[in-house]
Design an enzyme around this catalytic site. Structure first.
Site, PDB file in Angstrom:
ATOM      1  NE  ARG A   1      36.730  38.024  34.408  1.00 43.11           N
ATOM      2  CZ  ARG A   1      37.648  37.251  33.840  1.00 43.11           C
ATOM      3  NH1 ARG A   1      37.317  36.089  33.320  1.00 43.11           N
ATOM      4  NH2 ARG A   1      38.901  37.647  33.784  1.00 43.11           N
TER       5      ARG A   1
ATOM      6  CG  HIS B   1      37.521  33.428  36.773  1.00 38.85           C
ATOM      7  ND1 HIS B   1      36.442  33.117  35.976  1.00 38.85           N
ATOM      8  CD2 HIS B   1      37.706  32.355  37.576  1.00 38.85           C
ATOM      9  CE1 HIS B   1      35.996  31.916  36.286  1.00 38.85           C
ATOM     10  NE2 HIS B   1      36.754  31.429  37.257  1.00 38.85           N
TER      11      HIS B   1
ATOM     12  CE1 TYR C   1      42.106  37.244  31.708  1.00 39.67           C
ATOM     13  CE2 TYR C   1      43.504  36.475  33.507  1.00 39.67           C
ATOM     14  CZ  TYR C   1      42.258  36.873  33.040  1.00 39.67           C
ATOM     15  OH  TYR C   1      41.186  36.912  33.901  1.00 39.67           O
TER      16      TYR C   1
END
Length: 401
Positions: free
Chosen positions: A294, A298, A307
């Site tokens: 990805r 998100h 993160y």
């Protein structure tokens, strides 16, 4: 503990890491150790655009000549351009939220183009490319993210179920649908039907997914479980969720699992055709793990810089699913610059059309939320609608007294 064991340990490699938080060095080392998905990864096009022969899967893409591959390239470019436009429109307040698919175009177009007319696809909320491949007008997707509609397409006619927001719930729906195909005798030959269900690596930690595995296995349901492992379940890396590569989980349920390069549209097409063929002939379910990445957040409410490291993203940019097809076409003389320019121009026009539609999208009337809830009239719902509309009318007439 060796840092390489932070991600996807293979049988015999030792236990998975159990520390509370991997260091940045461990994350990067783990990524590099498995950046190609491991020894059992199925790949037909390398990141450099070189064709890799496969005795098992080449026959499933024998019909994919240069013209067909140009079509797959076009599909991915148009879908990415639409995705980027929708992302920008959310930032401009035209959409309430958007779920990017950037980097997952090959997994979605490859598997979506593998489906036959009578097959059914059950998406989560990121499968915009599969929707496009199934003939869903991408304008119909925008109402969901503008919060004006549930789903505006004919899911039976397109073979594409409405989006599912509850993580993993679509797996149960797909298992039930596929069991129905089996019970109605719609499997057993080349003309049989099959179902495919999409979910992410994070959803594999949900009970609904495992229940779907159990039911599909017990009843030999013609169901392809298509896991898009994009490495991050929102903010949790895959190695924090599984001691084994995800495709190996199929063993515990008694059906085959396979890992495919999710950035290779040709491999995704071939493996999906094989899996769907297995299902439509009555050989039970199959789990596909599309090993991809990805490349965006998100959702537009997420900040991935909190993160994950930029080194990780830069490495995966070298495996871009669109660029590898472009490289193959250019290297082989199957497409020239005029073709690439024409596709980009078409993609820009496609995005501009979506943008114009969104900016001029009419607001639905209040009674719209009561439409298409049930197939037939329902007195309880009718009473709720009348009460709600009467309540709203009270505001309109309040100033008259």
């Amino acid at each position: 503990m060796p840092s390489e064991q932070w991600t996807h340990p293979e049988p015999g490699d030792g236990p998975a890491a159990v520390a509370a938080q991997p260091s940045p060095e461990q994350v990067i080392a783990g990524l590099r150790a498995t950046s190609e998905g491991g020894a059992e990864l199925t790949q037909l096009l390398t990141p450099e655009g070189e064709r890799v022969p496969s005795p098992q899967f080449d026959k499933y893409v024998e019909d994919i000549d240069a013209e067909a591959l140009r079509g797959l390239y076009r599909d991915m470019v148009l879908v990415r351009r639409a995705d980027r436009e929708a992302n920008a429109m959310q930032r401009q307040g035209q959409l309430g939220i958007w779920v990017p698919l950037l980097g997952q175009e090959a997994a979605q177009i490859g598997s979506g183009r593998a489906l036959k007319k009578n097959d059914m696809a059950f998406p989560s909320y990121r499968e915009h490319g599969v929707a496009y491949a199934r003939g869903v007008d991408m304008k119909d997707l925008l109402g969901i993210f503008r919060c004006t509609d549930h789903s505006g397409w004919d899911y039976q006619g397109t073979g594409f179920h409405p989006y599912t927001i509850v993580i993993g719930n679509q797996v149960l729906n797909a298992a039930g649908y596929a069991m129905g195909q089996k019970f109605e005798g719609k499997v057993g030959d080349d003309d049989g039907e099959a179902t495919i269900c999409y979910f992410g690596d994070g959803a594999t930690s949900q009970g609904d997914v495992h229940e779907g595995f159990v039911w599909a296995a017990v009843y030999d349901a013609p169901l392809v479980f298509f896991c898009q492992n994009n490495q991050w379940a929102i903010s949790e890396p895959t190695e924090r969720q599984s001691r084994l590569p995800l495709y190996q989980r199929a063993r515990g349920y008694g059906f085959p699992g396979i890992r495919v390069d999710g950035n290779d549209v040709l491999a995704c097409l071939a493996v999906s055709r094989w899996a769907l063929d297995e299902c439509r002939h009555g050989n039970g379910p199959v789990l596909i793990e599309a090993f991809t990445y990805r490349m965006d957040a998100h959702t537009t409410t997420d900040d991935p810089t909190r993160y994950r490291l930029s080194d990780e993203l830069e490495e995966w940019k070298l495996k871009d699913p669109i660029e590898r097809v472009r490289a193959f076409l250019a290297r082989g003389g199957y497409a020239d610059q005029a073709f690439f320019d024409s596709v980009q121009a078409e993609a820009d026009s496609f995005a501009a059309d979506l943008r114009d539609y969104t900016f001029n999208m009419p607001e639905p009337p209040p009674e719209r939320i009561f439409s298409n809830v049930y197939a037939e009239g329902n007195p309880v719902l009718d009473a709720q609608r009348e009460e709600f509309l009467s309540y709203l009318d009270g505001f309109a007439t309040a100033g008259e007294h």
